[in-house]
Design an enzyme around this catalytic site. Structure first.
Site, PDB file in Angstrom:
ATOM      1  N   GLU A 263       3.483  -4.664  12.230  1.00 33.20           N
ATOM      2  CA  GLU A 263       2.492  -3.601  12.001  1.00 33.20           C
ATOM      3  C   GLU A 263       1.402  -4.234  11.157  1.00 33.20           C
ATOM      4  OE1 GLU A 263       2.810  -0.872  13.485  1.00 33.20           O
ATOM      5  OE2 GLU A 263       4.941  -0.567  13.843  1.00 33.20           O
TER       6      GLU A 263
ATOM      7  N   CYS B 153      -3.247   1.750   6.237  1.00 27.54           N
ATOM      8  CA  CYS B 153      -3.650   1.009   7.435  1.00 27.54           C
ATOM      9  C   CYS B 153      -4.344   1.922   8.446  1.00 27.54           C
ATOM     10  CB  CYS B 153      -2.428   0.367   8.066  1.00 27.54           C
ATOM     11  SG  CYS B 153      -1.112   1.574   8.344  1.00 27.54           S
TER      12      CYS B 153
ATOM     13  N   ASN C 263       0.808  -1.234   0.000  1.00 24.81           N
ATOM     14  CA  ASN C 263       0.000   0.000   0.000  1.00 24.81           C
ATOM     15  C   ASN C 263       0.835   1.275   0.000  1.00 24.81           C
ATOM     16  OD1 ASN C 263       0.645  -0.680   2.680  1.00 24.81           O
ATOM     17  ND2 ASN C 263      -1.001   0.588   3.453  1.00 24.81           N
TER      18      ASN C 263
ATOM     19  N   GLU D 279       7.377   1.146  16.100  1.00 22.51           N
ATOM     20  CA  GLU D 279       8.425   1.664  15.226  1.00 22.51           C
ATOM     21  C   GLU D 279       8.497   3.168  15.419  1.00 22.51           C
ATOM     22  OE1 GLU D 279       6.940  -0.145  11.437  1.00 22.51           O
ATOM     23  OE2 GLU D 279       8.846  -1.227  11.494  1.00 22.51           O
TER      24      GLU D 279
END
Ligand code: NAD
Length: 488
Positions: A257, A291, A158, A469
């Site tokens: 993630e 996301c 993405n 992160e």
């Protein structure tokens, strides 16, 4: 048309571009046309990549000083910027995203990721503790950060360059070597990055790239390899489960993630126009394939009808089309993904949704009809336990429902197996602080969305991920602290 040979994207191992016995097609989702062939790494090629990364751990890279490593990472950022137009064209061909987005977000962030971690690694503090000892002389403890080793990086389609470099940059900054497996849907910018690594003189074997799919292909071969030392992955939660099973065998650390079903909450006291504009962005950016996108929108009842009408008006203004014709929104990443999104469009109707706008495919009457387009879509009227309200769709779609009290909306927003992001819209400062800290997510925006400071912790709770992160959080994952205790 160039020959198959000319158009094949290669794997990159130990400083060499490597062909393989089989290849797969990379298709442009705008018009269904072939972009290039991609050399699929078999188990032997993945093994060579991991062994190259392992060998490079003890070579020139390990002896390099911090300054030199940092300047090499800046050189990678320069290299991306020098070939900016190539990166833009490659990302657009793979994804069909708008020029605006690729020019302003995807590629600049790819370069910025290297700059941020190149600088941060030079200022990372190390803890030091003095302790008393019975003889009164004392002892000194200090920690040195060592690289973890060979990092397996598996990334999604993405935000291909952005999310891949978000892992590559801190992993290299911390002195590791990497083997990257980009998504099979978006192999092109990863291959360009390998060229940049080569051009700027990153030592052989430090950055390796293998192309292929997930299960029974390069992805699985990589994450199950004995000689990788940790795994960092961004993608679907179900893939996270599969990768975690592989990691369990060797007790490898993981950073995940994963998916989301994010809520946007609009209180009556919000600045109405800003909330509408922000929600248009948070629902439809990148064709809903971020996301962090909001798929569940909760609006306080007194402004519910007005908000639904305003969002419909704005959604219908979104120009859907080619990246190069001034369109706001491109296609979904592939026909396969469109089938999934269209299945949810049909399911929503079955579940009793009112389709406020969209829910269908645009018809262009030209080559775009071979692409993977869908229209921006808004639903109302579904119950909170409808599958379309519970499951991640990952398309340009949201469900809007009304709420009456703060407690009610907090409970609805948190009633999900996911926990990635939330967006609150309110002008009441106390409410903003009170509600934000009740959100079961890793990141909560108030009166904005996708405003990112790369030093901040980024990640999700529940099925949305493991670990954080960003800034020091990334560096910590990619480092093994070694405590040295010196008796004085
Ligand atoms: P995906 O899980 O299908 O694929 C991601 C990567 O994993 C690809 O490179 C794929 O080839 C590989 N893969 C698949 N199965 C594997 C296996 N068994 N072993 C090893 N590798 C495997 O995800 P996607 O469709 O590319 O991306 C969309 C998903 O990613 C959405 O769920 C989205 O929410 C999530 N995502 C999360 C974040 C975040 O920061 N939390 C960011 C972007 C995307």
């Amino acid at each position: 048309m160039p020959s198959k040979q000319q158009k094949t994207l290669m794997n990159y191992i130990a400083g060499e571009f490597v062909q393989s016995n089989s290849s797969f097609e990379n298709i442009n989702p705008v018009d269904g046309v072939l972009v290039n062939y991609v050399a699929e790494a078999d188990v032997g090629i993945v093994n060579n990549a991991v062994l190259a990364a392992k060998e490079a751990l003890t070579g020139e890279w390990s002896k390099m000083g911090l300054e030199q490593r940092s300047s090499l990472l800046h050189a990678v950022a320069d290299g991306i910027e020098d070939r900016f137009d190539d990166f833009v064209a490659a990302e657009i061909a793979d994804t069909g995203k708008s020029y605006y987005q690729v020019n302003n977000i995807d590629i600049p962030r790819g370069a910025a990721n290297f700059r941020v971690f190149a600088d941060l690694i030079k200022t990372r503090p190390a803890p030091c503790f003095e302790m008393d000892t019975p003889d009164g002389c004392g002892a000194l403890n200090y920690a040195v950060n060592k690289p973890v080793g060979v990092v397996a990086i598996v990334s999604p389609w993405n935000l291909p360059l952005l999310l891949m470099t978000w892992k590559v940059a801190p992993a290299l900054a911390a002195g590791n070597t990497v083997v990257v497996k980009p998504s099979e849907e978006t192999p092109s910018t990863a291959t360009l990055l390998a060229e940049v690594m080569d051009e700027v003189g990153i030592p052989k074997g430090v950055f390796n790239l293998v192309h292929g799919f997930g299960p029974k292909s390069a992805g699985e071969f990589l994450v199950s390899h004995d000689h990788i030392d940790c795994i960092t992955f961004t993608g679907e939660s179900s893939t996270g489960t599969a990768i975690m099973k592989s990691a369990a065998e060797g007790v490898k650390p993981v950073s995940f993630e994963l998916g989301g079903k994010n809520a946007a909450i609009i209180f009556e006291d919000a600045n109405f126009d800003e909330a509408v504009a922000g929600t248009v962005r948070s629902v439809f950016s990148n064709c809903g394939q971020v996301c962090l996108c909001s798929e569940r929108v909760y609006v306080e009842r007194p402004i519910f009808d007005k908000f639904v009408t305003a969002l419909k008006v704005e959604a219908e203004k979104i120009k859907v089309g080619r990246p190069d014709d001034g369109s706001d929104m491109g296609p979904l990443v592939s026909r396969k993904h469109r089938d999934k999104v269209l299945a949810y469009f049909a399911l929503a109707v079955k579940e009793g949704a009112n389709v406020i706008t969209g829910g269908d495919i645009p018809h262009f009457g030209d080559e775009r009809d071979n692409g993977a387009f869908v229209n921006p879509t808004i639903w109302t009227g579904l119950s909170e336990d409808a599958r379309c309200v519970k499951e991640e769709i990952f398309g340009p779609v949201c469900h809007i429902s009304p709420f009456d009290t703060e407690e009610e909306v907090v409970s609805k927003a948190n009633d999900t197996v996911y926990g990635l992001a939330a967006a609150l819209w309110t002008s009441d400062l106390k409410r903003a602080h009170r509600v934000a800290r009740q959100m079961e997510v890793g990141i909560c925006w108030v009166n904005d969305w996708f405003l990112r400071d790369l030093r901040t912790p980024f990640g999700g709770v529940k099925l949305s991920g493991i670990g954080r992160e960003g800034g020091i959080h990334s560096l910590d994952f990619y480092s093994e602290p070694l405590n040295i205790c010196i008796k004085l």
